[in-house]
Motif scaffolding. Structure first.
Motif, PDB file in Angstrom:
ATOM      1  N   GLY A 290       5.378   5.697  -0.840  1.00 39.01           N
ATOM      2  CA  GLY A 290       6.529   5.404  -1.294  1.00 39.01           C
ATOM      3  C   GLY A 290       5.969   4.565  -1.796  1.00 39.01           C
ATOM      4  N   SER A 291       5.118   3.591  -1.446  1.00 31.40           N
ATOM      5  CA  SER A 291       4.138   2.103  -1.812  1.00 31.40           C
ATOM      6  C   SER A 291       4.470   2.582  -3.901  1.00 31.40           C
ATOM      7  CB  SER A 291       3.440   1.391  -2.057  1.00 31.40           C
ATOM      8  OG  SER A 291       3.676   0.781  -0.334  1.00 31.40           O
ATOM      9  N   ALA A 292       3.171   3.721  -3.972  1.00 32.78           N
ATOM     10  CA  ALA A 292       3.155   4.009  -5.312  1.00 32.78           C
ATOM     11  C   ALA A 292       4.508   5.299  -6.134  1.00 32.78           C
ATOM     12  CB  ALA A 292       1.940   5.711  -4.988  1.00 32.78           C
ATOM     13  N   ALA A 293       4.958   5.205  -5.630  1.00 34.55           N
ATOM     14  CA  ALA A 293       6.471   6.135  -6.561  1.00 34.55           C
ATOM     15  C   ALA A 293       6.697   4.169  -6.451  1.00 34.55           C
ATOM     16  CB  ALA A 293       7.378   6.589  -4.726  1.00 34.55           C
ATOM     17  N   ALA A 294       7.482   3.166  -5.483  1.00 37.63           N
ATOM     18  CA  ALA A 294       7.374   1.953  -6.261  1.00 37.63           C
ATOM     19  C   ALA A 294       7.481   1.352  -7.551  1.00 37.63           C
ATOM     20  CB  ALA A 294       7.646   1.258  -4.787  1.00 37.63           C
TER      21      ALA A 294
ATOM     22  N   THR B 258       2.686 -14.115  -6.601  1.00 37.33           N
ATOM     23  CA  THR B 258       1.249 -14.272  -7.637  1.00 37.33           C
ATOM     24  C   THR B 258       0.643 -13.759  -8.422  1.00 37.33           C
ATOM     25  OG1 THR B 258       0.247 -16.124  -5.738  1.00 37.33           O
ATOM     26  CG2 THR B 258      -1.839 -14.720  -7.277  1.00 37.33           C
ATOM     27  N   LEU B 259       1.898 -11.969  -8.036  1.00 35.91           N
ATOM     28  CA  LEU B 259       0.547 -10.801  -8.496  1.00 35.91           C
ATOM     29  C   LEU B 259       1.987 -10.813  -9.930  1.00 35.91           C
ATOM     30  CD1 LEU B 259       0.936  -8.241  -5.502  1.00 35.91           C
ATOM     31  CD2 LEU B 259      -1.665  -8.856  -7.226  1.00 35.91           C
ATOM     32  N   THR B 260       3.308 -11.210  -9.478  1.00 38.19           N
ATOM     33  CA  THR B 260       4.079 -11.350 -10.676  1.00 38.19           C
ATOM     34  C   THR B 260       3.895 -11.805 -11.319  1.00 38.19           C
ATOM     35  OG1 THR B 260       6.108 -10.515  -9.124  1.00 38.19           O
ATOM     36  CG2 THR B 260       6.837 -11.662 -11.429  1.00 38.19           C
ATOM     37  N   GLU B 261       3.693 -13.432 -11.473  1.00 35.47           N
ATOM     38  CA  GLU B 261       3.209 -14.443 -11.781  1.00 35.47           C
ATOM     39  C   GLU B 261       1.704 -13.566 -13.314  1.00 35.47           C
ATOM     40  OE1 GLU B 261       2.237 -18.856 -12.377  1.00 35.47           O
ATOM     41  OE2 GLU B 261       3.376 -17.813 -10.918  1.00 35.47           O
TER      42      GLU B 261
ATOM     43  N   SER C 210       2.031  -7.845 -12.425  1.00 38.58           N
ATOM     44  CA  SER C 210       3.466  -7.314 -13.490  1.00 38.58           C
ATOM     45  C   SER C 210       3.804  -7.019 -11.399  1.00 38.58           C
ATOM     46  CB  SER C 210       3.473  -5.957 -14.169  1.00 38.58           C
ATOM     47  OG  SER C 210       2.712  -5.288 -13.216  1.00 38.58           O
ATOM     48  N   TRP C 211       5.353  -7.482 -11.774  1.00 44.15           N
ATOM     49  CA  TRP C 211       5.909  -6.756 -10.233  1.00 44.15           C
ATOM     50  C   TRP C 211       5.387  -5.424  -9.472  1.00 44.15           C
ATOM     51  CZ3 TRP C 211       8.743  -2.402  -9.797  1.00 44.15           C
ATOM     52  CH2 TRP C 211       9.461  -1.361 -10.702  1.00 44.15           C
ATOM     53  N   GLN C 212       5.107  -4.446 -11.029  1.00 46.42           N
ATOM     54  CA  GLN C 212       4.293  -3.276 -10.100  1.00 46.42           C
ATOM     55  C   GLN C 212       2.898  -3.216  -9.241  1.00 46.42           C
ATOM     56  OE1 GLN C 212       5.910  -3.433 -13.035  1.00 46.42           O
ATOM     57  NE2 GLN C 212       6.216  -1.543 -13.768  1.00 46.42           N
ATOM     58  N   TRP C 213       2.731  -4.572  -9.379  1.00 47.02           N
ATOM     59  CA  TRP C 213       1.463  -4.918  -8.526  1.00 47.02           C
ATOM     60  C   TRP C 213       1.963  -4.894  -7.201  1.00 47.02           C
ATOM     61  CZ3 TRP C 213      -3.596  -3.500  -8.739  1.00 47.02           C
ATOM     62  CH2 TRP C 213      -3.810  -2.518 -10.097  1.00 47.02           C
ATOM     63  N   ILE C 214       3.185  -5.696  -6.640  1.00 49.67           N
ATOM     64  CA  ILE C 214       3.494  -5.996  -5.788  1.00 49.67           C
ATOM     65  C   ILE C 214       3.023  -4.879  -4.557  1.00 49.67           C
ATOM     66  CG2 ILE C 214       4.604  -8.048  -6.139  1.00 49.67           C
ATOM     67  CD1 ILE C 214       6.631  -6.559  -5.507  1.00 49.67           C
ATOM     68  N   PHE C 215       3.637  -2.820  -4.527  1.00 48.50           N
ATOM     69  CA  PHE C 215       3.574  -1.994  -4.303  1.00 48.50           C
ATOM     70  C   PHE C 215       2.187  -1.383  -4.559  1.00 48.50           C
ATOM     71  CE2 PHE C 215       7.801  -2.666  -6.179  1.00 48.50           C
ATOM     72  CZ  PHE C 215       8.623  -3.413  -4.631  1.00 48.50           C
ATOM     73  N   TRP C 216       1.453  -1.587  -5.685  1.00 50.97           N
ATOM     74  CA  TRP C 216      -0.008  -0.740  -6.351  1.00 50.97           C
ATOM     75  C   TRP C 216      -0.780  -1.468  -4.733  1.00 50.97           C
ATOM     76  CZ3 TRP C 216      -0.215   3.333  -8.000  1.00 50.97           C
ATOM     77  CH2 TRP C 216       0.715   3.823  -8.856  1.00 50.97           C
TER      78      TRP C 216
ATOM     79  N   THR D 247      10.676 -10.258  -2.823  1.00 51.14           N
ATOM     80  CA  THR D 247      11.925 -11.065  -3.108  1.00 51.14           C
ATOM     81  C   THR D 247      11.518 -12.393  -4.793  1.00 51.14           C
ATOM     82  OG1 THR D 247      11.044 -13.214  -2.071  1.00 51.14           O
ATOM     83  CG2 THR D 247      12.901 -11.661  -0.799  1.00 51.14           C
ATOM     84  N   THR D 248      10.254 -12.555  -5.010  1.00 47.87           N
ATOM     85  CA  THR D 248       9.873 -13.393  -5.931  1.00 47.87           C
ATOM     86  C   THR D 248      10.030 -12.717  -7.061  1.00 47.87           C
ATOM     87  OG1 THR D 248       7.566 -13.452  -4.997  1.00 47.87           O
ATOM     88  CG2 THR D 248       8.901 -15.048  -4.638  1.00 47.87           C
ATOM     89  N   ALA D 249       9.692 -11.535  -7.213  1.00 41.53           N
ATOM     90  CA  ALA D 249       9.813 -10.555  -8.580  1.00 41.53           C
ATOM     91  C   ALA D 249      11.216 -10.316  -9.231  1.00 41.53           C
ATOM     92  CB  ALA D 249       9.001  -9.489  -7.898  1.00 41.53           C
TER      93      ALA D 249
END
Length: 503
Positions: free
Chosen positions: A103-107, A171-174, A177-183, A45-47
């Motif tokens: 699915g997380s890696a694909a996201a 925190t991860l987005t800030e 990057s937003w990709q790290w919420i999935f990585w 949501t925050t990303a």
């Protein structure tokens, strides 16, 4: 022979005071898997602003990056539990966890918004297969006398994920990057899959075959209801899509209940389970608790950013009195539930959470300006209440049914909670919008206060349902579950002569 069997069962209950190596590994694996599945409900949501800036897409596309996960997760929970019962719970847990990790890696690698939405749906499918099996695997591995503590730890970790999702995502987005919420899911999943294959015990349910008709009916019914709830506020509650989805979903769920009662040879969800007072009451209170809690957290996290002016990370830090206290309270609450029964712990927990939400609304409605400190006691009260609720309920669900029915019982409980969460966001957001919405900080508070009072009332209604819980849950049917079996065995052993006990 009966005497020897009784003695052996009692010995198992008394000679394993700790969790054991298998129990500890199972607790760690299932808690981490549950944490990832619960986290991904709200972590994105925050990303959303960063995702839109990089991948493009309109508002509806961004909403679907959240909804695709919620929808596939909620719809397939019971199907995932049924697959575990039929083909092996450890086997299906491994498949679900692998699918969630992929699915997380694909996201994280998504080149466009459409690919991201599809990857989120795959994540939801994986979580739906693995999540309901965590409780079943945990129940099989933990001695009955220690299940309250173990379930308390499991619940505390899952509760932390629900409330800390916006903080972790922000925190991860800030900072990255937003990709790290999935990585962040990928290395955890890659590590857990071989550990689960080596350390978890295999088990099966009682059903010799899948209930294909029941599976289709309940899956499509949940799809319609959850889709209607998700799209109600953005599309309007009178839009053709929302009305058709809600009406069609309800009709299919009614057809599912009737089929399970009368037509199913091997019912996916035996309706007689709901005649068990403990099973019915714990599921009703869970639905209402998630309804009030999810909708309230959704508004409070926005309140901290919109009115308090905090960044997503700063807002998440200020939610730590809510999230962090659960890690301490939940295991203690589980131990108390082992000793005194789950009913009083659940009642106190729901009361504290309902009062805490009402207090947060009253403080912010009466201040006339924003201050964080006066609301801290209310936030702590909510966190303590949530932890006290989560700790005993998992054990109460498992102990209210036969061991071979624990998989589908867990799936039904999780599905009702997810529906409650989607309904909570929809209902409280509708109250919020009707009272003014978020046009300015002042109107935001004016709209949030009545919505939180509604949420508090719903949680307290869950407490009323919890009053129907028996003081000690009894297993459904002739085969008692773990705690009841241990208690019977111990009682029987006391009736055996000392000479036989020593034999």
């Amino acid at each position: 022979m009966t005497e020897i069997t009784t003695k052996h069962a009692a010995g198992l209950a008394t000679e394993q005071p700790g969790l054991g190596r298998t129990g500890v590994w199972t607790l760690v694996i299932t808690s981490l898997a549950g944490f990832m599945a619960a986290l991904d409900n709200l972590v994105v949501t925050t990303a959303l602003p960063s995702i839109r800036e990089e991948l493009g897409g309109g508002l509806s596309d961004l909403e679907w990056t959240v909804s695709a996960y919620t929808l596939s997760f909620a719809v397939l929970l019971m199907f995932g539990a049924a697959l575990g019962d039929r083909f092996g719970r450890r086997r299906m847990f491994l498949i679900g966890l692998s699918l969630f990790t992929a699915g997380s890696a694909a996201a994280a690698l998504s080149p466009g918004i459409g690919a991201l939405i599809a990857a989120r749906a795959v994540q939801g499918v994986g979580a739906a297969v693995s999540m309901p099996l965590t409780l079943t695997l945990l129940t099989a591995a933990i001695p009955a006398a220690k299940r309250g503590m173990a379930f308390g730890i499991w619940a505390g970790v899952n509760g932390l994920a629900i409330a800390a999702g916006p903080l972790i995502g922000g925190t991860l987005t800030e900072h990255f990057s937003w990709q790290w919420i999935f990585w962040v899911n990928v290395p955890v999943g890659v590590a857990l899959v071989p550990l689960a294959a080596l350390r978890l015990r295999e088990s099966h349910g009682a059903a010799p075959a899948l209930d294909a008709v029941g599976t289709v009916l309940v899956s499509l019914g949940l799809f319609g209801v959850v889709l209607g709830l998700i799209r109600g506020n953005p599309d309007g509650w009178t839009s053709p899509l929302v009305l058709a989805a809600l009406a069609g979903g309800l009709v299919l769920l009614i057809a599912f209940v009737r089929y399970e009662q009368r037509g199913a040879r091997h019912p996916m969800l035996p309706m007689r389970l709901f005649r068990n007072r403990s099973f019915a009451a714990v599921n009703a209170s869970g639905l209402l608790m998630f309804l009030g809690m999810f909708g309230s957290i959704f508004l409070i996290s926005q309140h901290l950013q919109t009115v308090g002016g905090y960044t997503p990370q700063e807002a998440g830090i200020r939610m730590l009195p809510w999230t962090g206290v659960g890690l301490v309270v939940a295991p203690v609450a589980g131990i108390l539930a082992d000793r005194f029964g789950g009913r009083p712990i659940v009642l106190v927990g729901l009361t504290l959470q309902g009062v805490g939400l009402a207090l947060y609304a009253a403080i912010n409605g009466g201040l006339g300006h924003y201050e964080y400190a006066p609301a801290v006691p209310a936030v702590v009260m909510c966190g303590v209440g949530m932890a006290m609720y989560f700790a005993p309920t998992a054990a109460m669900v498992m102990d209210s049914v036969r061991p071979e029915e624990q998989g589908i019982a867990s799936g039904a409980n999780n599905a009702l909670r997810e529906v409650g969460g989607a309904l909570g966001v929809a209902v409280l957001s509708a109250v919020f919008s009707a009272r003014g919405g978020d046009g300015s900080p002042g109107t935001f508070v004016d709209a949030m206060v009545p919505a939180l009072y509604v949420g508090a009332g719903i949680v307290l209604a869950g407490g009323v349902c919890a009053l129907l819980l028996p003081r000690r849950a009894k297993a459904s049917g002739p085969k008692a579950s773990g705690a009841a079996l241990a208690e019977r065995a111990a009682t029987s052993e006391r009736a055996v002569p000392a000479e036989a006990s020593k034999a």
